[in-house]
Design a protein around this motif. Structure first.
Motif, PDB file in Angstrom:
ATOM      1  N   TYR A   1       1.776 -23.001  20.753  1.00 36.74           N
ATOM      2  CA  TYR A   1       1.460 -25.261  20.489  1.00 36.74           C
ATOM      3  C   TYR A   1       1.031 -24.861  18.304  1.00 36.74           C
ATOM      4  O   TYR A   1       1.953 -25.208  18.047  1.00 36.74           O
ATOM      5  N   LEU A   2       0.492 -24.242  18.135  1.00 34.93           N
ATOM      6  CA  LEU A   2       0.840 -23.694  16.532  1.00 34.93           C
ATOM      7  C   LEU A   2       1.673 -23.730  15.553  1.00 34.93           C
ATOM      8  O   LEU A   2       2.755 -24.074  14.636  1.00 34.93           O
TER       9      LEU A   2
ATOM     10  N   THR B   1      -2.162 -30.320  12.510  1.00 34.08           N
ATOM     11  CA  THR B   1      -1.797 -30.235  15.026  1.00 34.08           C
ATOM     12  C   THR B   1      -3.144 -30.015  15.165  1.00 34.08           C
ATOM     13  O   THR B   1      -3.127 -30.681  16.186  1.00 34.08           O
TER      14      THR B   1
ATOM     15  N   THR C   1       4.468 -22.806  16.823  1.00 34.89           N
ATOM     16  CA  THR C   1       6.182 -24.607  18.225  1.00 34.89           C
ATOM     17  C   THR C   1       5.666 -25.817  17.049  1.00 34.89           C
ATOM     18  O   THR C   1       6.354 -26.168  15.775  1.00 34.89           O
ATOM     19  N   GLU C   2       4.602 -26.279  16.442  1.00 38.47           N
ATOM     20  CA  GLU C   2       4.323 -27.469  15.880  1.00 38.47           C
ATOM     21  C   GLU C   2       4.784 -27.434  14.156  1.00 38.47           C
ATOM     22  O   GLU C   2       4.759 -28.183  13.550  1.00 38.47           O
ATOM     23  N   ILE C   3       3.924 -25.871  13.921  1.00 42.30           N
ATOM     24  CA  ILE C   3       4.446 -26.319  12.332  1.00 42.30           C
ATOM     25  C   ILE C   3       5.769 -25.449  12.175  1.00 42.30           C
ATOM     26  O   ILE C   3       5.869 -25.313  10.900  1.00 42.30           O
ATOM     27  N   ASP C   4       6.743 -24.994  13.054  1.00 44.67           N
ATOM     28  CA  ASP C   4       8.498 -25.242  13.071  1.00 44.67           C
ATOM     29  C   ASP C   4       8.338 -23.161  12.722  1.00 44.67           C
ATOM     30  O   ASP C   4       8.658 -23.919  11.358  1.00 44.67           O
TER      31      ASP C   4
ATOM     32  N   GLU D   1      -4.695 -33.411  15.948  1.00 44.59           N
ATOM     33  CA  GLU D   1      -4.017 -34.073  17.173  1.00 44.59           C
ATOM     34  C   GLU D   1      -4.377 -33.100  18.732  1.00 44.59           C
ATOM     35  O   GLU D   1      -4.499 -34.139  19.076  1.00 44.59           O
ATOM     36  N   TYR D   2      -4.071 -31.987  18.012  1.00 41.20           N
ATOM     37  CA  TYR D   2      -4.553 -31.107  19.442  1.00 41.20           C
ATOM     38  C   TYR D   2      -5.775 -31.943  20.037  1.00 41.20           C
ATOM     39  O   TYR D   2      -6.274 -32.106  21.539  1.00 41.20           O
TER      40      TYR D   2
END
Length: 117
Positions: A61-62, A100, A64-67, A103-104
């Motif tokens: 998740y981390l 991130t 993916t979210e920070i691309d 938000e999580y």
């Protein structure tokens, strides 16, 4: 001289003992909520897997979210990732990780623990 050294030693022990007791009392009063930790403690030496475990956020998740691709970057510190992917913006990756996690933590409910019972 010996008595003076003993008194200095006792003063040091009393000082640090008081600090430890005060910290213990704060933890006892406020408790520790699992999965919710202050993101301001995140530093550039930390890795994504370390942060994922400490903050209870899935590693994938981390990433993916920070691309940032996970492959080849799991062992890199946030400082190294910032150098590789933020193109000269100091602290950009660290701030992205903090946001991130915030938000999580707002979306994912915290499991009940000793502090919330």
């Amino acid at each position: 001289m010996v008595i003076g050294l003993i008194l200095v030693g006792l003063a040091v022990v009393a000082f640090f003992g008081f600090r430890a007791f005060r910290s213990y009392m704060q933890i006892r009063q406020h408790g520790l909520t699992p999965g919710v930790t202050d993101v301001e403690a995140i530093r550039g030496w930390m890795t994504i897997p370390y942060i994922a475990k400490a903050y209870g956020v899935p590693e994938d998740y981390l990433f993916t979210e920070i691309d940032i691709p996970a492959e080849g970057n799991r062992d890199k510190s946030l400082g190294d990732l910032n150098f590789d992917y933020a193109f000269g913006k100091p602290g950009a990756i660290i701030e992205a990780v903090k946001e991130t996690i915030r938000e999580y933590q707002t979306v994912t409910p915290t499991p009940p623990g000793p502090a919330s019972e």
